[in-house]
Motif scaffolding. Structure first.
Motif, PDB file in Angstrom:
ATOM      1  N   THR A  10       3.131  -8.136  -2.839  1.00 17.22           N
ATOM      2  CA  THR A  10       2.486  -7.116  -3.646  1.00 17.22           C
ATOM      3  C   THR A  10       3.041  -5.727  -3.410  1.00 17.22           C
ATOM      4  OG1 THR A  10       0.828  -6.877  -1.930  1.00 17.22           O
ATOM      5  CG2 THR A  10       0.302  -8.371  -3.734  1.00 17.22           C
ATOM      6  N   LEU A  11       3.818  -5.535  -2.341  1.00 15.20           N
ATOM      7  CA  LEU A  11       4.194  -4.178  -1.987  1.00 15.20           C
ATOM      8  C   LEU A  11       5.561  -3.801  -2.547  1.00 15.20           C
ATOM      9  CD1 LEU A  11       3.044  -4.030   1.714  1.00 15.20           C
ATOM     10  CD2 LEU A  11       1.895  -3.132  -0.290  1.00 15.20           C
ATOM     11  N   ILE A  12       5.708  -2.477  -2.719  1.00 17.70           N
ATOM     12  CA  ILE A  12       7.003  -1.937  -3.107  1.00 17.70           C
ATOM     13  C   ILE A  12       7.529  -1.149  -1.916  1.00 17.70           C
ATOM     14  CG2 ILE A  12       8.231  -0.494  -4.742  1.00 17.70           C
ATOM     15  CD1 ILE A  12       5.909  -0.809  -6.637  1.00 17.70           C
ATOM     16  N   THR A  22       8.952  11.180  -0.956  1.00 17.78           N
ATOM     17  CA  THR A  22       7.726  11.935  -1.201  1.00 17.78           C
ATOM     18  C   THR A  22       7.147  11.599  -2.559  1.00 17.78           C
ATOM     19  OG1 THR A  22       8.728  13.736   0.061  1.00 17.78           O
ATOM     20  CG2 THR A  22       6.730  14.235  -1.176  1.00 17.78           C
ATOM     21  N   GLY A  23       8.017  11.637  -3.565  1.00 19.38           N
ATOM     22  CA  GLY A  23       7.539  11.334  -4.913  1.00 19.38           C
ATOM     23  C   GLY A  23       6.931   9.946  -4.993  1.00 19.38           C
ATOM     24  N   LEU A  24       7.648   8.962  -4.405  1.00 26.50           N
ATOM     25  CA  LEU A  24       7.155   7.593  -4.493  1.00 26.50           C
ATOM     26  C   LEU A  24       5.837   7.441  -3.742  1.00 26.50           C
ATOM     27  CD1 LEU A  24      10.517   5.628  -4.102  1.00 26.50           C
ATOM     28  CD2 LEU A  24       9.144   5.914  -6.156  1.00 26.50           C
ATOM     29  N   LEU A  25       5.751   8.111  -2.602  1.00 27.37           N
ATOM     30  CA  LEU A  25       4.503   8.017  -1.854  1.00 27.37           C
ATOM     31  C   LEU A  25       3.356   8.656  -2.618  1.00 27.37           C
ATOM     32  CD1 LEU A  25       5.614   8.702   1.812  1.00 27.37           C
ATOM     33  CD2 LEU A  25       4.955   6.569   0.775  1.00 27.37           C
ATOM     34  N   LEU A  26       3.675   9.740  -3.325  1.00 26.56           N
ATOM     35  CA  LEU A  26       2.657  10.360  -4.171  1.00 26.56           C
ATOM     36  C   LEU A  26       2.104   9.359  -5.170  1.00 26.56           C
ATOM     37  CD1 LEU A  26       3.349  13.946  -5.531  1.00 26.56           C
ATOM     38  CD2 LEU A  26       1.332  13.073  -4.405  1.00 26.56           C
ATOM     39  N   ALA A  27       3.002   8.543  -5.705  1.00 24.32           N
ATOM     40  CA  ALA A  27       2.551   7.549  -6.676  1.00 24.32           C
ATOM     41  C   ALA A  27       1.669   6.514  -6.030  1.00 24.32           C
ATOM     42  CB  ALA A  27       3.768   6.882  -7.331  1.00 24.32           C
ATOM     43  N   GLY A  28       1.793   6.331  -4.724  1.00 25.89           N
ATOM     44  CA  GLY A  28       0.855   5.463  -4.032  1.00 25.89           C
ATOM     45  C   GLY A  28       1.416   4.166  -3.499  1.00 25.89           C
ATOM     46  N   ILE A  29       2.737   4.094  -3.338  1.00 27.31           N
ATOM     47  CA  ILE A  29       3.267   2.817  -2.871  1.00 27.31           C
ATOM     48  C   ILE A  29       3.257   2.713  -1.358  1.00 27.31           C
ATOM     49  CG2 ILE A  29       4.792   2.730  -4.863  1.00 27.31           C
ATOM     50  CD1 ILE A  29       7.087   3.295  -2.894  1.00 27.31           C
ATOM     51  N   GLY A  30       2.991   3.805  -0.682  1.00 27.48           N
ATOM     52  CA  GLY A  30       3.103   3.816   0.775  1.00 27.48           C
ATOM     53  C   GLY A  30       2.080   2.917   1.451  1.00 27.48           C
ATOM     54  N   ASP A  31       2.538   2.206   2.451  1.00 24.85           N
ATOM     55  CA  ASP A  31       1.635   1.279   3.146  1.00 24.85           C
ATOM     56  C   ASP A  31       2.060   1.166   4.598  1.00 24.85           C
ATOM     57  OD1 ASP A  31       0.926  -1.508   4.194  1.00 24.85           O
ATOM     58  OD2 ASP A  31      -0.260  -1.381   2.355  1.00 24.85           O
ATOM     59  N   VAL A  32       1.081   1.300   5.483  1.00 20.51           N
ATOM     60  CA  VAL A  32       1.359   1.066   6.908  1.00 20.51           C
ATOM     61  C   VAL A  32       0.421  -0.032   7.351  1.00 20.51           C
ATOM     62  CG1 VAL A  32       1.421   2.071   9.204  1.00 20.51           C
ATOM     63  CG2 VAL A  32       1.997   3.472   7.232  1.00 20.51           C
ATOM     64  N   PHE A  40       8.355   2.070   4.087  1.00 18.94           N
ATOM     65  CA  PHE A  40       9.298   3.040   3.564  1.00 18.94           C
ATOM     66  C   PHE A  40      10.098   3.640   4.715  1.00 18.94           C
ATOM     67  CE2 PHE A  40       6.839   6.646   5.035  1.00 18.94           C
ATOM     68  CZ  PHE A  40       5.552   6.157   5.064  1.00 18.94           C
TER      69      PHE A  40
ATOM     70  N   LYS B  87      -1.452   5.376   4.009  1.00 19.62           N
ATOM     71  CA  LYS B  87      -2.005   4.331   4.872  1.00 19.62           C
ATOM     72  C   LYS B  87      -1.967   2.970   4.203  1.00 19.62           C
ATOM     73  CE  LYS B  87      -3.178   6.495   8.595  1.00 19.62           C
ATOM     74  NZ  LYS B  87      -2.110   7.468   8.323  1.00 19.62           N
ATOM     75  N   ALA B  89      -1.418   0.968   0.466  1.00 11.54           N
ATOM     76  CA  ALA B  89      -0.846   1.201  -0.860  1.00 11.54           C
ATOM     77  C   ALA B  89      -1.894   1.101  -1.950  1.00 11.54           C
ATOM     78  CB  ALA B  89       0.260   0.185  -1.106  1.00 11.54           C
ATOM     79  N   THR B  90      -1.882   2.076  -2.832  1.00  9.69           N
ATOM     80  CA  THR B  90      -2.743   1.976  -4.001  1.00  9.69           C
ATOM     81  C   THR B  90      -1.968   1.474  -5.208  1.00  9.69           C
ATOM     82  OG1 THR B  90      -2.275   4.292  -4.478  1.00  9.69           O
ATOM     83  CG2 THR B  90      -4.327   3.816  -3.333  1.00  9.69           C
ATOM     84  N   PHE B  91      -0.665   1.460  -5.086  1.00 10.59           N
ATOM     85  CA  PHE B  91       0.171   0.965  -6.183  1.00 10.59           C
ATOM     86  C   PHE B  91       0.760  -0.358  -5.729  1.00 10.59           C
ATOM     87  CE2 PHE B  91       2.677   2.426  -9.951  1.00 10.59           C
ATOM     88  CZ  PHE B  91       3.343   1.247 -10.149  1.00 10.59           C
ATOM     89  N   VAL B  93       1.981  -4.574  -6.889  1.00  8.98           N
ATOM     90  CA  VAL B  93       2.461  -5.369  -8.023  1.00  8.98           C
ATOM     91  C   VAL B  93       1.896  -6.773  -7.923  1.00  8.98           C
ATOM     92  CG1 VAL B  93       4.604  -4.162  -8.469  1.00  8.98           C
ATOM     93  CG2 VAL B  93       4.535  -5.892  -6.727  1.00  8.98           C
ATOM     94  N   GLN B 118      -5.351   8.067  -1.977  1.00  9.38           N
ATOM     95  CA  GLN B 118      -5.222   8.013  -0.526  1.00  9.38           C
ATOM     96  C   GLN B 118      -5.035   9.400   0.090  1.00  9.38           C
ATOM     97  OE1 GLN B 118      -0.560   6.708  -0.918  1.00  9.38           O
ATOM     98  NE2 GLN B 118      -1.935   5.468   0.253  1.00  9.38           N
ATOM     99  N   PHE B 119      -4.964  10.354  -0.761  1.00  9.39           N
ATOM    100  CA  PHE B 119      -4.760  11.694  -0.185  1.00  9.39           C
ATOM    101  C   PHE B 119      -6.034  12.505  -0.152  1.00  9.39           C
ATOM    102  CE2 PHE B 119      -0.505  10.687  -0.240  1.00  9.39           C
ATOM    103  CZ  PHE B 119      -0.149  10.184  -1.486  1.00  9.39           C
ATOM    104  N   TYR B 138       5.175  10.423 -11.391  1.00 10.03           N
ATOM    105  CA  TYR B 138       5.785   9.421 -10.522  1.00 10.03           C
ATOM    106  C   TYR B 138       5.201   8.044 -10.723  1.00 10.03           C
ATOM    107  CZ  TYR B 138       9.220  11.789  -7.707  1.00 10.03           C
ATOM    108  OH  TYR B 138      10.357  12.409  -7.296  1.00 10.03           O
ATOM    109  N   ILE B 139       3.900   8.012 -11.024  1.00 11.44           N
ATOM    110  CA  ILE B 139       3.319   6.689 -11.273  1.00 11.44           C
ATOM    111  C   ILE B 139       3.969   6.057 -12.490  1.00 11.44           C
ATOM    112  CG2 ILE B 139       1.216   5.521 -12.021  1.00 11.44           C
ATOM    113  CD1 ILE B 139      -0.368   7.173 -10.158  1.00 11.44           C
TER     114      ILE B 139
END
Lengths: 119, 262
Positions: A10-12, A22-32, A40, B87, B89-91, B93, B118-119, B138-139
């Motif tokens: 499910t993750l990108i 930064t841009g991609l994380l803004l979109a919300g793909i970041g996951d720890v 990332f 933390k 992911a909200t995006f 697939v 998440q922010f 970006y989304i």
């Protein structure tokens, strides 16, 4: 052809320069995840090629990542590893960065197309 | 008969069995060829789509970068905060399988959890219209990237399947069918030889039968001739070389008449 369900993917993941990440994380793909593994990697002037290769290899081995985004100029650095990469999952997508517009001639995946058709 | 062939007994039944196999192989070959062609056409369509999408993506990412630059100009550098607050992911697939002319191709679809940015806690959540705008840009960009990734996976998988199918087509065309044809001609030649042997045997027997019949006939005729010749000799004692065989008695020749008793 194995009928493996990819519901768990499910993750990108992303390997890129600071602005791209930064841009991609803004979109919300970041996951720890629980093991403190991020999906990332920010590549700057101090990042070595081994680190990039290691990140790419570990992303490609993880079972929960479906897509790996990578800036094209960084992809150039690990072109050897990318050309060897032939798996269908996770998919590797080369994206342009602010300073490096997209060049289709360098894309690993498109190179394989040209091999097939000799165009 | 050069060339590989299957090791079968050259019987008529095996001939029909092998002929059926040949038909099966030919049908399979044409079916596989059609499948390969269909897949290749679809493949080309996907390739064209990918090329177009990649060029578009270049422009979209460019736009997004500009938007981010604007944010940096207005709000200052937010990259550190963004990175630290990532933390979960909200995006994400989701993957689903599509059946394309017999091949299961995966397709990705974007799943954005709109609720719960998440922010929120970092002060970026609601504040900053520019940041929100950039976020939206970006989304959109990532959604496009997800589509591209779907196309690319389909491309990679189709590529492999086409190679596999072509390999099978070639195998049937250059290995299996010649083998079966060789087997058929081998069986045919063996059967012909058996027929020839049978024919030869029959002819020989006929010939021998004829000979035996002819011999028997001759024997018969010879015996008949002999019997007649002996009967004639008995009638002509003193006369050598009596002409022919005469049936009438020669009363002038000496004979022992029987006594007349009164």
């Amino acid at each position: 052809m194995s009928q493996v369900t990819h519901k768990s993917r499910t993750l990108i993941a992303a390997i890129g320069d600071e602005d791209t990440i930064t841009g991609l994380l803004l979109a919300g793909i970041g996951d720890v995840d629980a093991h403190q593994r991020a999906n990332f990697l920010v590549v700057d002037s101090k990042t070595t090629q081994e680190q990039i290769e290691e990140a790419f290899t570990s992303f490609s081995k993880r079972k929960d990542i479906a897509i790996i985004l990578i800036n094209q100029h960084i992809a150039e650095d690990i072109r050897g590893v990318l050309d060897e990469y032939k798996a269908a999952f996770p998919t590797v997508l080369e994206i342009p960065s602010k300073d490096h517009p997209y060049d289709p001639l360098k894309d690993s995946v498109l190179k394989r197309v040209q091999l097939l058709f000799g165009e | 008969m050069s060339g590989a062939r299957d090791n079968v007994f050259p019987t008529r039944m095996n001939l029909t069995v092998t002929k059926t196999r040949l038909k099966g192989a030919q049908t399979g070959h044409s079916l596989l060829k059609r499948k390969s062609e269909a897949l290749t056409t679809r493949f080309r369509v996907i390739v064209r789509k990918i090329e177009d999408a990649k060029l578009k993506m270049g422009k979209v990412m460019q736009n997004a970068s500009f938007s981010l630059a604007e944010v940096a100009y207005i709000t200052g550098d937010i990259s550190y905060q963004v990175r630290e607050s990532a933390k979960s992911a909200t995006f994400k697939v989701g993957a689903k399988q599509e059946n394309v002319s017999g091949v299961m191709l995966p397709a990705f679809e974007s799943q954005v959890q709109a609720s719960g940015s998440q922010f929120e806690l970092t002060g970026l959540g609601r504040g900053g219209q520019q940041i929100q705008k950039t976020r939206a840009v970006y989304i959109k960009a990532v959604e496009m990237l997800v589509e591209l990734a779907s196309l690319q996976t389909a491309f990679v998988i189709l590529d492999e399947v086409i190679k596999l199918t072509n390999r099978r087509v070639n195998a049937i065309e250059y290995v299996i069918i010649p083998r079966i044809e060789n087997t058929i001609s081998y069986i045919n030649s063996e059967l012909d030889e058996l027929d020839r042997e049978e024919f030869y045997r029959l002819k020989k027997i006929q010939g021998k039968k004829k000979e035996r019949a002819a011999n028997a006939q001759r024997e018969l005729e010879r015996k008949a001739a002999e019997t007649l010749a002996t009967a004639d000799d008995n009638d002509n004692d003193d006369e050598h070389g009596a002409a022919g065989s005469s049936d009438t008695r020669n009363i002038l020749s000496e004979q022992n008449d029987s006594d007349i008793i009164f």
